[in-house]
Design an enzyme around this catalytic site. Structure first.
Site, PDB file in Angstrom:
ATOM      1  N   HIS A 437      -3.240  -4.124   3.603  1.00 51.66           N
ATOM      2  CA  HIS A 437      -3.331  -5.173   4.632  1.00 51.66           C
ATOM      3  C   HIS A 437      -3.674  -4.576   5.990  1.00 51.66           C
ATOM      4  O   HIS A 437      -3.205  -5.053   7.023  1.00 51.66           O
ATOM      5  CB  HIS A 437      -2.011  -5.941   4.734  1.00 51.66           C
ATOM      6  CG  HIS A 437      -1.786  -6.916   3.622  1.00 51.66           C
ATOM      7  ND1 HIS A 437      -2.430  -8.121   3.542  1.00 51.66           N
ATOM      8  CD2 HIS A 437      -0.987  -6.854   2.522  1.00 51.66           C
ATOM      9  CE1 HIS A 437      -2.038  -8.772   2.458  1.00 51.66           C
ATOM     10  NE2 HIS A 437      -1.172  -8.025   1.811  1.00 51.66           N
ATOM     11  N   ASP A 523       3.300  -3.970   1.206  1.00 49.55           N
ATOM     12  CA  ASP A 523       3.060  -4.912   0.112  1.00 49.55           C
ATOM     13  C   ASP A 523       1.589  -4.963  -0.280  1.00 49.55           C
ATOM     14  O   ASP A 523       0.700  -4.703   0.514  1.00 49.55           O
ATOM     15  CB  ASP A 523       3.554  -6.318   0.477  1.00 49.55           C
ATOM     16  CG  ASP A 523       2.831  -6.897   1.686  1.00 49.55           C
ATOM     17  OD1 ASP A 523       2.601  -6.138   2.636  1.00 49.55           O
ATOM     18  OD2 ASP A 523       2.502  -8.085   1.675  1.00 49.55           O
ATOM     19  N   GLU A 524       1.371  -5.285  -1.538  1.00 53.12           N
ATOM     20  CA  GLU A 524       0.079  -5.663  -2.086  1.00 53.12           C
ATOM     21  C   GLU A 524      -1.024  -4.624  -1.893  1.00 53.12           C
ATOM     22  O   GLU A 524      -2.158  -4.947  -1.529  1.00 53.12           O
ATOM     23  CB  GLU A 524      -0.366  -7.012  -1.504  1.00 53.12           C
ATOM     24  CG  GLU A 524       0.559  -8.153  -1.901  1.00 53.12           C
ATOM     25  CD  GLU A 524       0.081  -9.513  -1.444  1.00 53.12           C
ATOM     26  OE1 GLU A 524       0.378 -10.504  -2.118  1.00 53.12           O
ATOM     27  OE2 GLU A 524      -0.588  -9.586  -0.392  1.00 53.12           O
ATOM     28  N   VAL A 525      -0.737  -3.367  -2.154  1.00 59.83           N
ATOM     29  CA  VAL A 525      -1.797  -2.359  -2.207  1.00 59.83           C
ATOM     30  C   VAL A 525      -2.481  -2.492  -3.569  1.00 59.83           C
ATOM     31  O   VAL A 525      -1.829  -2.380  -4.610  1.00 59.83           O
ATOM     32  CB  VAL A 525      -1.240  -0.937  -2.017  1.00 59.83           C
ATOM     33  CG1 VAL A 525      -2.318   0.104  -2.271  1.00 59.83           C
ATOM     34  CG2 VAL A 525      -0.677  -0.781  -0.609  1.00 59.83           C
TER      35      VAL A 525
END
Length: 865
Positions: A437, A523-525
């Site tokens: 992100h 988060d969310e790699v």
């Protein structure tokens, strides 16, 4: 003369080109676009089919060449399904464009073309629609023309609004709302609790205290700021009076025997005494005192008011009572953040988690790194060579200074926010999202690199670079970015982290504000990151203990933890920081990393989606030793839609979440009221039998609760206020008050009855006290006014409301109800179409709804408003 003859064709060409651009722009302005869901579960499931209807209302035809139509769309389009007369090209993130093929038939004046395509997942409400349409003509690549006439056509068929075959959540109707509201029985205001959130102990005493401007405030020197705060509140409420002082007083007294944030409030006929061991406790005691005041109209001063004598002993259950606001995806002004801080202080929330950067924006000025805001805080149309801003996202449009895509806080702005928060005993946790992100930061530092390389400053250019220039990694994030992950193998990445940390520390110090932690995301790699980075692969070879690029995760956060500890700060992050990727049979999964436990690492745990398998993740992390903040999407994601309705804004990938999802959450037993999955299916008996419960160690590691507002769908302050309120009041109650009695009742039948009684008290308190208090305090705060429920009984229309006390008005002539329409006081006997609408204490109306009573009228269903 020769020069003039040479320039004349060029001048004529320029005039022709300018005229063509104007024609193209006028043509684009007369284009109308309608989007409609055709069906979910398309072609066997996992995708939905929708259509764009492009109508040309201009004299010029829209031909099969020379234009591109750009738009933002959150879903990943399945390219193979696109109608063959156009190509839909994915640019990056949620940005696409439509390009006609040779098979495209020109759209002449008054005609239209339909483009069908499939996309991943499903669509239900207008929030799912593509947005931010603008046209680019080939002969004017830097002159985008926004398309203003865009509509999302409401769905009417089950195939359009059922997410899949398992979806049991029905579209909301007045009848369903009426049934939901049946437990919100009317309770007289005198029988409601005087203080909200619920205090630990409250006891009415006989008599009253008469408060007017002759009452003197005295305070321990430590509470001078709180004394001034209270005096300002009283000055806005009470008019000056003449005459000798009455001898009555309000005392703010130091009592070191009380715990952190605790207070005692004693009201008798001669004195109001607020005692606490620290300033925060006094502040909360003042807020409780203010909540006992009779409701007054905003801006109208009175000479005196009567306060019921009482004795209150109070302290919060959790010392972390937070709200996260994402200003990266869509920006919010400083003034709106200050308004939110006032609201938080009013309800004793004490942590603002400030999400300051993401793929789509960097919002904080950092001294020495100007590109972070000159590039990273601005969005607009771009060409391949453009590096001075980010592309449009979430419908922000093609122009740099329009909508909510562009904006940032200067150092002065940020320090003002910090000071304002401190005065309300709210600490601000800055979040610098990493390593995923991070596209706004990555692109900004790449622009810095280019600038300094042109100046011949090679070493300085590379100093804060966040990606390997030779990286050939292939990945796609959840939000469809392919270049949004910092390279955690680069020393320059840690130079950047240290620089940002030091600048933030300096701003907090200059503002005199407390700073205990910096939140570094996590988060969310996406899978595939770092796999094509030469630098990352070399580091793995040099460090055998990493095994492969998956080992870079713990490596990164180990380094961040050391950087922060060296600055006397602790690390905060999303739940993934406490996890580690593992490979088994070629498949990647994530397990808890015990090595990082018991290191005072604080994790915001979001994944409690019922049916995904991680319903107990927060408890497992707490039991392992991580400090945990509970903010599960099923209960506390305020960007989730309130209800299933095409007109209701917000996402719903985690849950449809009204205020009851926050109110019925029991922190140490979150399974208690989670009886259905996100599709509305009742859970099978024993569903939670294998889930881990909190140990005593785990309970000690649960530091608090947090509501979260992600801003992909939030366009401005009105949207923000609508989504967080009144949900925030459910959060405030659960974060401050002890478990309600019903939570400890083992008999399910008795527990349900007790819950219904508690809900009725809560709903009445909001409708009769707290929402009117907010109206008086803020003047304009656009909280969501619930749609009333309606049924027909014995030939009459019966209405009810989620929050008794709110006014409901109706019409019988098919017009929209206004603040002057008849007030609902009992069943309506009129026949035909009955419209109804909820209003707040200042006459602001919510969404209207309607029901048809048995009638003899001639309006066909298709003509119904």
């Amino acid at each position: 003369m020769r020069r003039l003859l040479f320039q004349l064709p060029m001048l004529l060409l320029g005039l022709i080109s300018t005229a063509q651009v104007k024609k193209d722009a006028n043509n684009a302005k007369n284009i109308a676009i309608n989007w409609q869901i055709i069906e979910n579960s398309h072609a066997g499931g996992g995708q939905f089919l929708s259509s764009l209807n492009i109508q040309n209302n201009a004299p010029l035809a829209l031909s099969n060449k020379n234009w591109k139509l750009y738009f933002n769309f959150a879903r990943r389009i399945v390219q193979e399904t696109v109608t063959e007369n156009v190509k839909i090209v994915h640019v990056n993130g949620d940005l696409y464009y439509i390009r006609p093929t040779e098979k495209f038939k020109s759209i002449h004046n008054g005609t239209s073309a339909n483009i069908e395509f499939a996309s991943k997942d499903w669509a239900v409400n207008f929030t799912d629609a593509p947005e931010g349409f603008y046209m680019i003509y080939d002969d004017a690549p830097n002159r985008p023309v926004p398309i203003q006439n865009v509509k999302a056509i409401p769905s009417t068929r089950p195939a359009q609004y059922a997410r899949n075959q398992q979806d049991r959540v029905p579209p909301i109707t007045p009848q369903i709302i009426y049934e939901q509201n049946k437990n919100s029985i009317d309770i007289p205001e005198k029988d409601l609790q005087k203080i909200f959130p619920s205090p630990l102990q409250y006891q009415d005493k006989p008599g009253e205290f008469i408060l007017n401007q002759s009452v003197k405030i005295t305070a321990d020197p430590a509470f001078a700021a709180e004394s001034n705060f209270l005096q300002q509140k009283l000055n806005r409420l009470l008019s000056p009076i003449k005459g000798a002082p009455t001898g009555k007083s309000i005392r703010l007294m130091l009592d070191k025997s009380l715990g952190a944030e605790a207070y005692q409030l004693e009201i008798n006929s001669r004195q109001i005494l607020i005692s606490a061991s620290e300033q925060a406790g006094i502040f909360y005691g003042i807020q409780s005192l203010l909540s006992t005041f009779p409701l007054q109209k905003r801006g109208v001063k009175i000479s005196s008011l009567k306060i019921q004598n009482a004795s209150i002993t109070d302290q919060p259950r959790f010392h972390f009572r937070g709200l996260m606001i994402d200003v990266a995806r869509n920006f919010q002004t400083k003034e709106e953040i200050l308004k939110v801080l006032d609201l938080m202080g009013m309800y004793k929330l004490n942590v603002l988690h400030f999400h300051l950067n993401d793929d789509e924006g960097w919002r904080l000025e950092i001294q020495g790194l100007p590109e972070l805001t000159s590039v990273g805080s601005r969005r607009g149309h771009f060409s391949d060579s453009t590096l001075n801003h980010l592309p449009p996202s979430f419908g922000s449009g093609p122009f740099l200074n329009e909508h909510h895509g562009t904006g940032h806080y200067s150092k002065a702005d940020f320090m003002e926010i910090l000071k304002y928060a401190k005065a309300r005993h709210i600490r601000v946790i800055p979040e610098i999202e990493a390593p995923g992100h991070a596209r706004a930061a990555i692109r900004s530092m790449h622009a810095r690199y280019n600038r300094l390389m042109k100046e011949g400053k090679t070493a300085e250019a590379k100093r804060y670079l966040l990606h390997d220039l030779n990286d050939r990694s292939s990945y796609r994030s959840v939000q469809n970015w392919n270049d949004n992950v910092m390279d955690v193998s680069l020393p320059s990445t840690y130079n950047f982290i240290e620089k940002i940390s030091d600048e933030i520390i300096a701003m907090y110090k200059a503002a005199g504000a407390p700073l205990q932690t910096i939140h570094f995301g996590g988060d969310e790699v996406p899978d595939g990151a770092w796999e094509g980075s030469p630098n990352s692969l070399n580091l793995v070879k040099e460090r055998p203990e990493l095994k492969d690029v998956n080992g870079l995760w713990a490596y990164f956060y180990g380094n961040i933890d050391r950087i922060l500890k060296s600055r006397n700060l602790y690390l905060s992050g999303w739940e993934e920081v406490g996890m580690q990727p593992v490979l088994a049979d070629g498949k990647k999964s994530y397990v808890i990393n015990p090595a990082m436990g018991d290191k005072n690492i604080h994790l915001n745990v979001w994944n409690n989606i019922i049916g995904w398998g991680a319903e107990d993740l927060a408890y497992r992390l707490a039991n392992t030793g991580y400090k945990v903040i509970l903010g599960g999407v099923s209960n506390f994601y305020f960007d989730m839609a309130y209800q299933k309705s095409f007109e209701e804004p917000g996402y719903y990938w985690g849950e449809y979440a009204d205020i009851d999802k926050a109110f019925n959450f029991i922190p140490f037993n979150s399974f208690l009221n989670s009886n259905t999955d996100k599709f509305g299916n009742t859970l099978k008996p024993g569903f939670y039998d294998t889930k881990e419960r909190l140990t005593e160690k785990g309970k000690a590691n649960v530091v608090g609760l947090q509501g979260l507002l992600w801003s992909e769908t939030i366009k401005g302050p009105k949207n923000l206020e609508y989504m967080i309120m009144p949900k925030l009041l459910g959060l405030a109650e659960r974060a401050w008050a002890k478990d309600p009695e019903w939570a400890n009742e083992p008999d399910s039948t008795k527990r349900k009855a007790m819950y219904n009684q508690a809900w009725a008290r809560f709903a009445n308190t909001l409708g009769k006290k707290e929402l009117p208090r907010i109206d008086a305090a803020f003047g304009e705060l656009h909280y969501r006014l619930p749609t009333s429920g309606a049924v027909i009984k014995d030939g009459k229309v019966h209405l009810n409301n989620q929050f008794p006390g709110l006014k409901v008005r109706y019409t019988i002539d098919q017009t929209e109800p206004t603040a002057k329409s008849p007030l609902y006081t009992g069943p309506i006997s009129a026949k035909g179409l009955i419209r109804f609408r909820t209003f707040d204490s200042q006459g602001r109306g919510g969404k209207s709804a309607s029901i048809i009573n048995e009638q003899e009228w001639n309006v066909t269903p298709k003509e119904l408003p």
